[in-house]
Design a protein around this motif. Structure first.
Motif, PDB file in Angstrom:
ATOM      1  N   ASP A 154      70.914 111.917  59.061  1.00 59.93           N
ATOM      2  CA  ASP A 154      70.359 113.117  58.437  1.00 59.93           C
ATOM      3  C   ASP A 154      68.847 113.170  58.616  1.00 59.93           C
ATOM      4  O   ASP A 154      68.276 114.206  58.948  1.00 59.93           O
ATOM      5  CB  ASP A 154      70.701 113.154  56.943  1.00 59.93           C
ATOM      6  N   ALA A 155      68.213 112.024  58.404  1.00 58.49           N
ATOM      7  CA  ALA A 155      66.761 111.953  58.554  1.00 58.49           C
ATOM      8  C   ALA A 155      66.361 112.278  59.989  1.00 58.49           C
ATOM      9  O   ALA A 155      65.416 113.033  60.226  1.00 58.49           O
ATOM     10  CB  ALA A 155      66.261 110.575  58.157  1.00 58.49           C
ATOM     11  N   ALA A 156      67.104 111.730  60.937  1.00 57.06           N
ATOM     12  CA  ALA A 156      66.806 111.957  62.353  1.00 57.06           C
ATOM     13  C   ALA A 156      67.029 113.416  62.724  1.00 57.06           C
ATOM     14  O   ALA A 156      66.287 113.976  63.534  1.00 57.06           O
ATOM     15  CB  ALA A 156      67.670 111.050  63.217  1.00 57.06           C
ATOM     16  N   ALA A 157      68.049 114.015  62.100  1.00 57.17           N
ATOM     17  CA  ALA A 157      68.356 115.407  62.425  1.00 57.17           C
ATOM     18  C   ALA A 157      67.250 116.334  61.926  1.00 57.17           C
ATOM     19  O   ALA A 157      66.911 117.312  62.572  1.00 57.17           O
ATOM     20  CB  ALA A 157      69.704 115.796  61.805  1.00 57.17           C
ATOM     21  N   ARG A 158      66.700 115.983  60.761  1.00 50.52           N
ATOM     22  CA  ARG A 158      65.675 116.846  60.173  1.00 50.52           C
ATOM     23  C   ARG A 158      64.372 116.816  60.964  1.00 50.52           C
ATOM     24  O   ARG A 158      63.634 117.769  60.989  1.00 50.52           O
ATOM     25  CB  ARG A 158      65.426 116.463  58.720  1.00 50.52           C
ATOM     26  N   GLN A 159      64.115 115.681  61.591  1.00 48.30           N
ATOM     27  CA  GLN A 159      62.902 115.583  62.404  1.00 48.30           C
ATOM     28  C   GLN A 159      63.257 114.963  63.759  1.00 48.30           C
ATOM     29  O   GLN A 159      63.836 113.897  63.809  1.00 48.30           O
ATOM     30  CB  GLN A 159      61.867 114.716  61.685  1.00 48.30           C
ATOM     31  N   GLY A 160      62.869 115.641  64.834  1.00 48.64           N
ATOM     32  CA  GLY A 160      63.198 115.155  66.166  1.00 48.64           C
ATOM     33  C   GLY A 160      62.840 113.703  66.406  1.00 48.64           C
ATOM     34  O   GLY A 160      63.509 112.995  67.142  1.00 48.64           O
ATOM     35  N   ALA A 161      61.776 113.228  65.754  1.00 47.58           N
ATOM     36  CA  ALA A 161      61.360 111.843  65.950  1.00 47.58           C
ATOM     37  C   ALA A 161      62.123 110.906  65.015  1.00 47.58           C
ATOM     38  O   ALA A 161      62.060 111.053  63.804  1.00 47.58           O
ATOM     39  CB  ALA A 161      59.868 111.709  65.686  1.00 47.58           C
ATOM     40  N   PRO A 162      62.850 109.955  65.586  1.00 47.17           N
ATOM     41  CA  PRO A 162      63.614 109.012  64.776  1.00 47.17           C
ATOM     42  C   PRO A 162      62.717 108.016  64.029  1.00 47.17           C
ATOM     43  O   PRO A 162      61.775 107.497  64.602  1.00 47.17           O
ATOM     44  CB  PRO A 162      64.476 108.278  65.805  1.00 47.17           C
TER      45      PRO A 162
ATOM     46  N   ASN B  36      78.417 114.298  64.076  1.00 44.36           N
ATOM     47  CA  ASN B  36      78.709 115.536  64.780  1.00 44.36           C
ATOM     48  C   ASN B  36      77.455 116.379  64.920  1.00 44.36           C
ATOM     49  O   ASN B  36      77.156 116.923  65.984  1.00 44.36           O
ATOM     50  CB  ASN B  36      79.781 116.306  63.999  1.00 44.36           C
ATOM     51  N   SER B  37      76.719 116.450  63.825  1.00 40.95           N
ATOM     52  CA  SER B  37      75.520 117.275  63.803  1.00 40.95           C
ATOM     53  C   SER B  37      74.454 116.777  64.784  1.00 40.95           C
ATOM     54  O   SER B  37      73.819 117.562  65.489  1.00 40.95           O
ATOM     55  CB  SER B  37      74.980 117.302  62.378  1.00 40.95           C
ATOM     56  N   VAL B  38      74.266 115.452  64.829  1.00 40.19           N
ATOM     57  CA  VAL B  38      73.277 114.882  65.759  1.00 40.19           C
ATOM     58  C   VAL B  38      73.711 115.108  67.201  1.00 40.19           C
ATOM     59  O   VAL B  38      72.912 115.500  68.050  1.00 40.19           O
ATOM     60  CB  VAL B  38      73.069 113.376  65.487  1.00 40.19           C
ATOM     61  N   TYR B  39      74.997 114.862  67.477  1.00 36.93           N
ATOM     62  CA  TYR B  39      75.507 115.113  68.822  1.00 36.93           C
ATOM     63  C   TYR B  39      75.333 116.578  69.193  1.00 36.93           C
ATOM     64  O   TYR B  39      74.956 116.907  70.307  1.00 36.93           O
ATOM     65  CB  TYR B  39      76.988 114.738  68.929  1.00 36.93           C
ATOM     66  N   ARG B  40      75.596 117.461  68.238  1.00 41.11           N
ATOM     67  CA  ARG B  40      75.519 118.896  68.523  1.00 41.11           C
ATOM     68  C   ARG B  40      74.156 119.277  69.079  1.00 41.11           C
ATOM     69  O   ARG B  40      74.055 120.001  70.062  1.00 41.11           O
ATOM     70  CB  ARG B  40      75.802 119.697  67.247  1.00 41.11           C
ATOM     71  N   GLY B  47      75.261 122.270  77.079  1.00 42.78           N
ATOM     72  CA  GLY B  47      76.181 123.381  76.860  1.00 42.78           C
ATOM     73  C   GLY B  47      77.563 122.916  76.443  1.00 42.78           C
ATOM     74  O   GLY B  47      78.549 123.604  76.680  1.00 42.78           O
ATOM     75  N   LEU B  48      77.636 121.740  75.832  1.00 50.20           N
ATOM     76  CA  LEU B  48      78.927 121.200  75.405  1.00 50.20           C
ATOM     77  C   LEU B  48      78.983 121.050  73.889  1.00 50.20           C
ATOM     78  O   LEU B  48      77.948 120.818  73.256  1.00 50.20           O
ATOM     79  CB  LEU B  48      79.167 119.810  76.029  1.00 50.20           C
ATOM     80  N   THR B  49      80.183 121.186  73.333  1.00 49.84           N
ATOM     81  CA  THR B  49      80.391 120.809  71.938  1.00 49.84           C
ATOM     82  C   THR B  49      80.811 119.336  71.926  1.00 49.84           C
ATOM     83  O   THR B  49      81.075 118.733  72.975  1.00 49.84           O
ATOM     84  CB  THR B  49      81.500 121.649  71.286  1.00 49.84           C
ATOM     85  N   TYR B  50      80.879 118.796  70.716  1.00 48.12           N
ATOM     86  CA  TYR B  50      81.230 117.394  70.552  1.00 48.12           C
ATOM     87  C   TYR B  50      82.619 117.062  71.111  1.00 48.12           C
ATOM     88  O   TYR B  50      82.745 116.145  71.939  1.00 48.12           O
ATOM     89  CB  TYR B  50      81.119 117.090  69.052  1.00 48.12           C
ATOM     90  N   ARG B 120      72.868 113.906  83.212  1.00 52.33           N
ATOM     91  CA  ARG B 120      72.060 114.254  82.050  1.00 52.33           C
ATOM     92  C   ARG B 120      72.631 113.630  80.781  1.00 52.33           C
ATOM     93  O   ARG B 120      71.910 113.421  79.809  1.00 52.33           O
ATOM     94  CB  ARG B 120      71.987 115.769  81.901  1.00 52.33           C
ATOM     95  N   ALA B 121      73.919 113.339  80.822  1.00 50.86           N
ATOM     96  CA  ALA B 121      74.580 112.801  79.623  1.00 50.86           C
ATOM     97  C   ALA B 121      74.147 111.375  79.322  1.00 50.86           C
ATOM     98  O   ALA B 121      74.184 110.947  78.171  1.00 50.86           O
ATOM     99  CB  ALA B 121      76.095 112.859  79.794  1.00 50.86           C
ATOM    100  N   VAL B 122      73.726 110.659  80.370  1.00 49.94           N
ATOM    101  CA  VAL B 122      73.351 109.251  80.146  1.00 49.94           C
ATOM    102  C   VAL B 122      72.145 109.122  79.225  1.00 49.94           C
ATOM    103  O   VAL B 122      71.862 108.038  78.721  1.00 49.94           O
ATOM    104  CB  VAL B 122      73.054 108.512  81.469  1.00 49.94           C
ATOM    105  N   ARG B 123      71.445 110.226  78.994  1.00 49.25           N
ATOM    106  CA  ARG B 123      70.295 110.146  78.085  1.00 49.25           C
ATOM    107  C   ARG B 123      70.716 110.174  76.623  1.00 49.25           C
ATOM    108  O   ARG B 123      69.904 109.921  75.736  1.00 49.25           O
ATOM    109  CB  ARG B 123      69.378 111.340  78.324  1.00 49.25           C
ATOM    110  N   ILE B 124      71.957 110.569  76.381  1.00 49.76           N
ATOM    111  CA  ILE B 124      72.396 110.763  75.006  1.00 49.76           C
ATOM    112  C   ILE B 124      72.570 109.461  74.210  1.00 49.76           C
ATOM    113  O   ILE B 124      72.031 109.346  73.110  1.00 49.76           O
ATOM    114  CB  ILE B 124      73.677 111.627  74.970  1.00 49.76           C
ATOM    115  N   PRO B 125      73.300 108.483  74.749  1.00 55.84           N
ATOM    116  CA  PRO B 125      73.556 107.277  73.954  1.00 55.84           C
ATOM    117  C   PRO B 125      72.301 106.616  73.369  1.00 55.84           C
ATOM    118  O   PRO B 125      72.313 106.277  72.185  1.00 55.84           O
ATOM    119  CB  PRO B 125      74.278 106.350  74.943  1.00 55.84           C
ATOM    120  N   PRO B 126      71.222 106.454  74.147  1.00 59.05           N
ATOM    121  CA  PRO B 126      70.036 105.832  73.539  1.00 59.05           C
ATOM    122  C   PRO B 126      69.496 106.640  72.368  1.00 59.05           C
ATOM    123  O   PRO B 126      69.012 106.067  71.391  1.00 59.05           O
ATOM    124  CB  PRO B 126      69.019 105.815  74.690  1.00 59.05           C
TER     125      PRO B 126
END
Lengths: 165, 165
Positions: A154-162, B36-40, B47-50, B120-126
């Motif tokens: 939630d905190a990360a979502a509210r601000q882009g910087a983790p 879900n929210s962070v992934y979104r 352009g993908l949903t979870y 581009r997806a490989v940037r997501i996990p980190p």
DNA sequence: GGGCATTCGGTTGCACACAATTAAATTGGG
DNA sequence: CCCAATTTAATTGTGTGCAACCGAATGCCC
């Protein structure tokens, strides 16, 4: 931060991270749906869905509650709550009435039938524990882990910087 | 044995169990939605949903896959997959074609554009790890806990209704 | 070859979840 | 007192998630 390849001392390859993501991503999704599914079966007796049960749990514990506060407690917005509460009212578990103090506010109150449901709901937690194969302590541990994780997300979502910890 | 008060040696009162259920129930629901929210947010770029991302993860790892197998891997039925795959096809990430061997079966194949998304997806996990405030090891631990839990819940769910065999 | 259950995907109906918009009531400033 | 900003629910539109049902294709049995 725009670092791409060697962010961590452990230096896990991108391929492995994506595979790990596959697993985490899926396991959380699957766990949530599996829980939902078990609750669904148990709640069928009560005529409640899983989110409706969440609402009733709040009402059983705190009594009548404004929609606004329900949304805050469950982190659901009015787009989700409005139709959900309408259905709960339709089956006679709750009543909704506008506050006389503030006509913008709607207060949700359990009916006697809604309150009576609680007597049958107390049978659910032991069954959930049995189905999960967990002890009370393990579930408490899971709860605290998930709560910490949710707070971080939630905190990360509210601000882009983790901001860890 | 007594069904009401002494289910366990610890003998936790019903009231407390219901309160614990409130917490577990809610925390799992909330954690799932928080993830879900962070992934979104991160997936918006692609352009993908979870759930669409879950499908692409399977396709990136295993290549073309029958709908039936996708459903088995993600534990989603055709009622969920059919419209989801239609949307993925509409945005050009996949193509669907009936198998010539078995005209009942539909095979899902990533298009070149769908395959390219992986870069581009490989940037997501980190970023997920950063947002969660967890290390790779902690996420692995979470994964194994959730997988065990899901397996237990699935097994318990199967007990109520006999398997189609 | 003729039935017949099974398998597979799709469709329908209902219930969340959430973003974006709308409408009514309240509050605060002038 | 009047007007503008704010608060609060409700509504709209899109996308899952799942149960129940449908129809075509397949395999199996006599």
């Amino acid at each position: 931060m725009g670092m791409t390849t060697e962010v961590e001392p452990t230096a896990v390859p991108e391929e492995d991270l994506l595979r790990l993501d596959t697993q985490i991503c899926f396991s959380l999704h699957a766990a949530s749906r599996a829980f939902n599914s078990v609750y669904r079966v148990l709640l069928k007796d009560l005529g409640l869905t899983y989110p409706q049960y969440l609402v009733m749990l709040v009402l059983w514990e705190h009594g009548e509650t404004p929609v606004k506060e329900l949304g805050a407690r469950l982190r659901l917005d009015s787009g989700t709550l409005s139709p959900l509460l309408k259905r709960l009212e339709a089956v006679g578990c709750i009543v909704r009435e506008r506050s006389s103090r503030d006509e913008r506010s709607v207060v949700v109150r359990p009916t006697p039938e809604g309150t009576a449901l609680r007597e049958r709901a107390v049978r659910i937690p032991p069954r959930i524990m049995a189905a999960s194969g967990c002890t009370v302590d393990e579930l408490r541990d899971l709860h605290s882990r998930l709560a910490r994780l949710t707070a971080a997300l939630d905190a990360a979502a509210r601000q882009g910087a983790p901001e860890p910890r």
